[in-house]
Design a protein around this motif. Structure first.
Motif, mmCIF file in Angstrom:
data_model
loop_
_atom_site.group_PDB
_atom_site.id
_atom_site.type_symbol
_atom_site.label_atom_id
_atom_site.label_comp_id
_atom_site.label_asym_id
_atom_site.label_seq_id
_atom_site.Cartn_x
_atom_site.Cartn_y
_atom_site.Cartn_z
ATOM 1 N N GLY A 258 0.836 -1.198 0.000
ATOM 2 C CA GLY A 258 0.000 0.000 0.000
ATOM 3 C C GLY A 258 0.868 1.244 0.000
ATOM 4 N N PHE A 259 1.641 1.404 1.063
ATOM 5 C CA PHE A 259 2.581 2.522 1.198
ATOM 6 C C PHE A 259 1.904 3.869 1.027
ATOM 7 N N GLY A 260 0.629 3.949 1.396
ATOM 8 C CA GLY A 260 -0.095 5.206 1.296
ATOM 9 C C GLY A 260 -0.818 5.388 -0.026
ATOM 10 N N ASN A 261 -0.388 4.635 -1.048
ATOM 11 C CA ASN A 261 -0.995 4.770 -2.376
ATOM 12 C C ASN A 261 -2.461 4.348 -2.383
ATOM 13 N N VAL A 372 -0.058 12.017 -0.678
ATOM 14 C CA VAL A 372 -0.335 10.954 0.286
ATOM 15 C C VAL A 372 0.879 10.740 1.176
ATOM 16 N N ALA A 373 0.610 10.168 2.322
ATOM 17 C CA ALA A 373 1.682 9.857 3.251
ATOM 18 C C ALA A 373 2.349 8.579 2.770
ATOM 19 N N TYR A 374 3.311 8.710 1.841
ATOM 20 C CA TYR A 374 4.019 7.515 1.359
ATOM 21 C C TYR A 374 5.007 7.091 2.430
ATOM 22 N N GLN A 510 -1.358 -4.688 4.474
ATOM 23 C CA GLN A 510 -0.960 -4.700 3.053
ATOM 24 C C GLN A 510 0.333 -5.482 2.875
ATOM 25 N N GLY A 511 0.662 -6.274 3.875
ATOM 26 C CA GLY A 511 1.902 -7.039 3.812
ATOM 27 C C GLY A 511 2.702 -6.967 5.097
ATOM 28 N N GLN A 512 2.207 -6.187 6.062
ATOM 29 C CA GLN A 512 2.954 -5.971 7.303
ATOM 30 C C GLN A 512 2.938 -7.170 8.236
ATOM 31 N N GLY A 548 -8.504 2.551 9.441
ATOM 32 C CA GLY A 548 -7.627 1.974 8.429
ATOM 33 C C GLY A 548 -6.149 2.043 8.751
ATOM 34 N N THR A 549 -5.370 1.476 7.837
ATOM 35 C CA THR A 549 -3.939 1.286 8.065
ATOM 36 C C THR A 549 -3.115 2.273 7.262
ATOM 37 N N TYR A 550 -2.534 3.212 7.923
ATOM 38 C CA TYR A 550 -1.581 4.169 7.326
ATOM 39 C C TYR A 550 -1.010 4.943 8.502
ATOM 40 N N GLY A 551 0.013 5.740 8.238
ATOM 41 C CA GLY A 551 0.614 6.501 9.333
ATOM 42 C C GLY A 551 1.055 5.596 10.488
ATOM 43 N N SER A 552 1.455 4.381 10.162
ATOM 44 C CA SER A 552 1.894 3.403 11.189
ATOM 45 C C SER A 552 0.961 3.400 12.388
ATOM 46 N N ARG A 553 -0.346 3.425 12.107
ATOM 47 C CA ARG A 553 -1.277 3.573 13.217
ATOM 48 C C ARG A 553 -1.823 2.240 13.739
ATOM 49 N N SER A 554 -1.577 1.141 13.008
ATOM 50 C CA SER A 554 -2.215 -0.111 13.433
ATOM 51 C C SER A 554 -1.779 -0.554 14.819
ATOM 52 N N GLY A 677 12.185 -6.693 9.251
ATOM 53 C CA GLY A 677 11.738 -6.706 7.854
ATOM 54 C C GLY A 677 11.182 -5.355 7.455
ATOM 55 N N GLN A 678 10.366 -4.771 8.327
ATOM 56 C CA GLN A 678 9.794 -3.452 8.048
ATOM 57 C C GLN A 678 10.913 -2.430 7.850
ATOM 58 N N VAL A 679 11.902 -2.484 8.714
ATOM 59 C CA VAL A 679 12.984 -1.497 8.664
ATOM 60 C C VAL A 679 13.845 -1.710 7.407
ATOM 61 N N GLY A 737 2.794 -0.651 25.661
ATOM 62 C CA GLY A 737 4.045 0.110 25.535
ATOM 63 C C GLY A 737 4.612 0.145 24.135
ATOM 64 N N ALA A 738 3.818 -0.271 23.136
ATOM 65 C CA ALA A 738 4.343 -0.352 21.773
ATOM 66 C C ALA A 738 4.141 0.960 21.020
ATOM 67 N N LYS A 739 5.063 1.250 20.130
ATOM 68 C CA LYS A 739 4.937 2.370 19.207
ATOM 69 C C LYS A 739 4.941 1.793 17.789
HETATM 70 N N1 PCD Z 1 5.196 -4.143 14.987
HETATM 71 C C1 PCD Z 1 5.706 -4.868 16.054
HETATM 72 N N2 PCD Z 1 6.066 -4.230 17.200
HETATM 73 C C2 PCD Z 1 5.944 -2.878 17.280
HETATM 74 C C3 PCD Z 1 5.426 -2.141 16.190
HETATM 75 C C4 PCD Z 1 5.043 -2.806 15.062
HETATM 76 O O1 PCD Z 1 5.855 -6.078 15.961
HETATM 77 N N3 PCD Z 1 6.298 -2.234 18.399
HETATM 78 C C5 PCD Z 1 4.756 -4.830 13.760
HETATM 79 C C6 PCD Z 1 3.233 -4.742 13.645
HETATM 80 O O2 PCD Z 1 2.556 -5.667 14.317
HETATM 81 C C7 PCD Z 1 3.002 -4.751 12.134
HETATM 82 C C8 PCD Z 1 4.248 -4.070 11.607
HETATM 83 O O3 PCD Z 1 5.267 -4.194 12.638
HETATM 84 O O4 PCD Z 1 2.980 -6.066 11.686
HETATM 85 C C9 PCD Z 1 3.985 -2.559 11.284
HETATM 86 O O5 PCD Z 1 3.280 -1.991 12.362
HETATM 87 P P1 PCD Z 1 2.872 -0.471 12.445
HETATM 88 O O6 PCD Z 1 4.089 0.354 12.605
HETATM 89 O O7 PCD Z 1 1.812 -0.330 13.463
HETATM 90 O O8 PCD Z 1 2.305 -0.106 10.994
HETATM 91 P P2 PCD Z 1 0.924 -0.599 10.342
HETATM 92 O O9 PCD Z 1 -0.126 0.395 10.630
HETATM 93 O O10 PCD Z 1 0.714 -2.007 10.651
HETATM 94 O O11 PCD Z 1 1.311 -0.571 8.825
HETATM 95 C C10 PCD Z 1 1.284 0.650 8.100
HETATM 96 C C11 PCD Z 1 2.689 0.933 7.591
HETATM 97 C C12 PCD Z 1 2.627 2.026 6.554
HETATM 98 S S1 PCD Z 1 1.763 3.382 6.941
HETATM 99 C C13 PCD Z 1 3.299 1.919 5.396
HETATM 100 S S2 PCD Z 1 3.286 3.230 4.355
HETATM 101 C C14 PCD Z 1 4.118 0.738 5.023
HETATM 102 C C15 PCD Z 1 4.483 -0.048 6.310
HETATM 103 O O12 PCD Z 1 3.267 -0.245 7.016
HETATM 104 N N4 PCD Z 1 3.334 -0.071 4.108
HETATM 105 C C16 PCD Z 1 3.710 -1.405 3.968
HETATM 106 N N5 PCD Z 1 5.057 -1.292 5.978
HETATM 107 C C17 PCD Z 1 4.579 -2.020 4.909
HETATM 108 N N6 PCD Z 1 4.968 -3.267 4.748
HETATM 109 C C18 PCD Z 1 4.506 -3.981 3.705
HETATM 110 N N7 PCD Z 1 4.930 -5.260 3.544
HETATM 111 N N8 PCD Z 1 3.662 -3.454 2.789
HETATM 112 C C19 PCD Z 1 3.237 -2.181 2.916
HETATM 113 O O13 PCD Z 1 2.380 -1.695 2.065
HETATM 114 MO MO1 PCD Z 1 1.508 4.670 4.969
HETATM 115 O O14 PCD Z 1 0.774 6.051 5.795
HETATM 116 O O15 PCD Z 1 0.240 3.904 4.201
HETATM 117 O O16 PCD Z 1 2.141 5.731 3.650
#
Ligand code: PCD
Length: 789
Positions: A258-261, A372-374, A510-512, A548-554, A677-679, A737-739
């Motif tokens: 997705g990456f905001g698209n 968009v917030a890519y 979207q693959g996270q 929904g999922t964007y802005g690392s809000r999940s 993997g995300q990083v 305590g998660a961000k």
């Molecule tokens: N995690 C963990 N721990 C912590 C945090 C986090 O383990 N402390 C993980 C979780 O669970 C997930 C992941 O990691 O599985 C991520 O998360 P977060 O930060 O909360 O975020 P989210 O809401 O889920 O998601 C969203 C993001 C965004 S926002 C984007 S761009 C991108 C990223 O996600 N996209 C994507 N990554 C990714 N991957 C993939 N495979 N695919 C995609 O599409 Mo925007 O606003 O929409 O622009």
């Protein structure tokens, strides 16, 4: 911090439960090619839709002749803007309270804009028939460079808006202008740097598309759609198209990135819905790559002047910036409504400043809409790039080590929660620890020694650092909504009689890896193995409402909801357990998925026993389930330190990223493997932006980056072996305590790469050059004249 303690424990049978490096539950499906994406949806009698797009950027439409296309034997319908206008559907609202044409009625405003659509029996015929439509364009001069948009003689793009006489979109400011000016007036050292964050594109592997199926008898619309926000989309369709909300079902199946698209609602979705209503048949529309690149939500496109004020010994006092923001032909930015510039206000970075001020002017241009917030929590990428480049420019002028300059100015641990000069309340941080860890992993001192030696031989080795703080997890309902919809998330959990469970989320992966990590969150709280917990998401008929999922809000929002709903179920389980063990609730202790009587571990019942009892004969009033809605009290503020090492070829100016260290702090980690993997993915994107990518236009507004031949995606050949590290500073207000972390690397890596390249070019007396640092730009910089972008 008892609740933040990492508890990697096993259940009674020795299975791991809760947080840790668990392999992703969804991957067996993906690696076997068994994922089910929108384009895999095939319905009986399904028709195919193709969109005719404008070849020019700015033009009045004099006439459209669709007769030849209509005569094509396989064509079922041809629809123009004039047809939509009759139904009041030619325009739709954008996510930022602007309007956007679904199909052109008056004039074309960007190259690639939707002019008409064809519905045919198959995809090929639909595309063939596009060529039979005859459109007469009266071409107008275009505004392609944001710097010309406000010129007095610039053609007015948005003459559809009442009384609009120029291309001004909005003004925005934050911080204290007078206080900042005072600090600057008195400062010993001031550095000004112009920089451009070019237009880039999320370019997910799967393009956008949908299958719309309107059942006339039931009056129900089902829309399989590449959407990062199915619930919000459903509500907007209901409000705009007038279909009752309960008669709309949005299903977001597997999504290929997705990456905001995939946050905005695109004309293609609306056209498909109209087409299904008109033909009475299901209708599929899938973009090709060029359509995705030229017409869907771009990101960035900020022209920035940054200023930084400091003492001679390197105490940073203030940052000031003036931004010219290119919003394209329609303001399609996706951000909470009160934040037209997204969270750009965090441009004060990780530093303890005396004052800060930003003034921004946003304009319309003849370019595709978006903003968009890519992989960026609403313009944080631009903010972090600005401050992290400025700090390096200051280090350059002061001849100080950039790492030490940063260390000297960090917000200190005891200052948290820390209110920045622009009003953001950073929840927690221990920056120095993260800096130290990154410097150690990279062997920073050793690298500097090596650099000195190589320079003696004319080699161009560069070391770049960035230290970022993000604001993710939108957000507190009192401040944040999108078109009136508050940014809270629901969550629902049911434990079945045999102790297996299903958790229903309002966010959509979207693959996270949400099918894994949300099961882990519930597992951690209930002691049921993650394998026994099914995660349901991406279907509005079967999940609770959420944004929904964007802005690392999940994780910050829905992750909190999942933990709290599990605790609610545990509270119910406790009551049932007290009945089963014939003791009072107060005498029960919870451990590893079971309750036992205090002082007598042999007197115990497992969560599975309790689940069976909850559904058994007798007079228990309800099963074992719960539902909640979580409204976050603040955003979460992950941070990190990235160090990049590059070698620049003095003969060809090619940049090779040799080494990259990323130390991230996202608070409590649910799955460290997924976090890495995300990083790593985000760092690759960062290398792409810093060195290879830009959606470019010529002066007539022709998009020059409409394919992957021109818009380059980094591959394994362009990126190094990533070195990941982490520190853990829990968020004090988040239940576990998660961000968030999903966007940290896209935000933090571009300045690290650019800082490294500029550092490599130090022998040429270069302080800045704009992204993307392609060989030609680096070459120009080496000749002493960085290419103006
Ligand atoms: N995690 C963990 N721990 C912590 C945090 C986090 O383990 N402390 C993980 C979780 O669970 C997930 C992941 O990691 O599985 C991520 O998360 P977060 O930060 O909360 O975020 P989210 O809401 O889920 O998601 C969203 C993001 C965004 S926002 C984007 S761009 C991108 C990223 O996600 N996209 C994507 N990554 C990714 N991957 C993939 N495979 N695919 C995609 O599409 Mo925007 O606003 O929409 O622009």
């Amino acid at each position: 911090h008892a609740t933040h303690r990492r508890r990697e424990f096993t259940d009674n049978d020795g299975h791991p439960v809760g947080y840790g490096r668990m392999l992703r539950k969804e991957d067996p499906r993906f690696v076997r090619g068994q994922g089910k994406y929108v384009d895999d949806v095939v319905l009986p009698g399904m028709l195919h839709l193709a969109i005719l797009r404008s070849p020019v950027a700015h033009a009045r439409i004099l006439s459209i002749d669709t007769s030849a296309a209509e005569a094509h034997p396989k064509v079922k319908a041809v629809v123009t803007g004039a047809d939509l206008a009759k139904q009041g559907l030619a325009w739709m609202p954008t996510l930022s309270n602007d309007v956007q044409a679904v199909l052109v009625t008056d004039k074309v405003r960007f190259q690639g804009q939707e002019v008409a659509f064809v519905v045919a029996e198959d995809r090929y015929s639909a595309r063939d028939a596009l060529e039979l439509i005859d459109v007469e364009y009266d071409v107008l001069p275009a505004v392609a460079d944001v710097r010309n948009a406000l010129a007095p003689d610039a053609p007015v793009i948005r003459d559809d808006l009442d009384g609009k006489k120029d291309n001004h979109c909005f003004d925005w400011e934050t911080g204290d202008e007078a206080a900042t000016a005072k600090v600057f007036d008195e400062a010993q050292v001031k550095v000004t740097q112009d920089m451009v964050y070019p237009r880039v594109h999320p370019a997910p592997m799967e393009t956008c598309g949908c299958v719309a199926d309107f059942e006339r008898v039931a009056g129900k619309l089902t829309l399989w759609c590449t959407s990062q926000a199915p619930h919000a989309h459903r509500t907007l369709y209901a409000l705009v198209a007038g279909i009752p909300e309960h008669k709309i079902r949005v299903i977001s199946p597997d999504i290929g990135g997705g990456f905001g698209n995939k946050v905005p609602i695109y004309p293609g979705y609306v056209c498909s819905v109209v087409a299904s209503i008109v033909t009475g048949k299901p209708v599929k529309w899938m973009e090709d790559r060029a359509e995705n690149l030229i017409s869907t939500g771009f990101a960035r496109d900020y022209v920035m002047r940054g200023e930084i004020a400091a003492t001679k010994d390197g105490r940073i006092q203030a940052i000031r910036t003036n931004v010219l923001a290119d919003h394209g032909a329609f303001n399609g930015t996706a951000a909470p409504v009160k934040y037209p510039a997204g969270f750009f206000g965090v441009f004060t970075g990780s530093y303890d400043l005396d004052a800060a001020y930003c003034k921004m002017t946003a304009v319309y241009t003849n370019k595709a809409p978006g903003g968009v917030a890519y992989a960026c929590s609403f313009r944080i990428t631009e903010a972090v790039y600005l401050v992290e480049r400025l700090v390096d420019c200051l280090a350059y002028e002061l001849k100080m080590d950039p790492a030490e300059l940063r260390r000297k100015n960090f917000i200190r641990p005891e200052q948290f929660p820390y209110t920045t000069q622009t009003g953001w309340v950073y929840d927690s941080g221990e920056y120095e620890r993260t800096l130290d860890k990154a410097m150690e992993l990279a062997d920073y001192a050793g690298l500097r020694r090596e650099q000195a030696q190589r320079r003696e031989h004319g080699e161009l080795m560069g070391i770049g650092m960035s230290f970022f703080t993000e604001a993710v997890g939108a957000g507190p309902r009192k401040d944040m909504d999108i078109l009136g919809l508050g940014m809270a998330d629901g969550c629902e959990l049911r434990v079945h009689p045999t102790g297996k469970a299903v958790v229903r989320l309002s966010v959509q992966s979207q693959g996270q890896g949400h099918e894994t990590t949300f099961a882990q969150i519930v597992a951690e709280e209930l002691g049921i193995p993650p394998e026994d917990i099914d995660v349901v998401h991406g279907d509005t008929d079967n999940t609770p409402f959420g944004l929904g999922t964007y802005g690392s809000r999940s994780t910050p929002v829905s992750g909190a909801a999942a933990a709290l709903v599990a605790r609610k179920v545990r509270d119910k389980a406790r009551i049932i357990a007290s009945g089963m063990l014939e003791c009072s609730i107060a005498d029960l202790e919870w451990e590893k998925g079971s309750f036992h009587v205090t002082g007598d571990p042999t007197q115990s019942v497992t969560i599975q026993d309790i689940a069976m009892r909850a559904h058994g004969a007798g007079d228990l009033p309800e099963g074992l389930e719960a539902q909640i809605c979580y409204n976050p009290e603040n955003l979460t503020y992950p941070f990190g330190c990235y160090i990049c090492v590059v070698d620049v070829d003095p003969g060809t100016a090619v940049v090779k990223v040799r080494k990259f260290v990323a130390v991230d702090d996202c608070g409590t980690q649910i799955n460290p493997m997924i976090i890495e993997g995300q990083v790593q993915g985000g760092c690759a994107e960062g290398v792409g932006m810093a060195l290879m990518q830009m959606i470019a236009f010529d002066e007539d507004g022709n998009c020059l980056s409409a394919s992957f031949m021109d818009y380059l995606i980094p591959t394994a050949l362009e990126v190094p072996h990533w070195i990941n590290g982490s520190t853990v500073t829990p968020s004090p207000h988040h239940p576990i305590g998660a961000k968030g972390v999903g966007e940290s690397a896209t935000v933090g890596s571009p300045p690290a790469v650019v800082n490294a390249v500029i550092d490599a070019l130090a022998p040429f007396g270069i302080r800045h050059a704009d992204m993307p640092l392609t060989p030609s730009r680096v070459w120009d910089a080496m000749q002493g004249h960085p290419t103006p972008s």
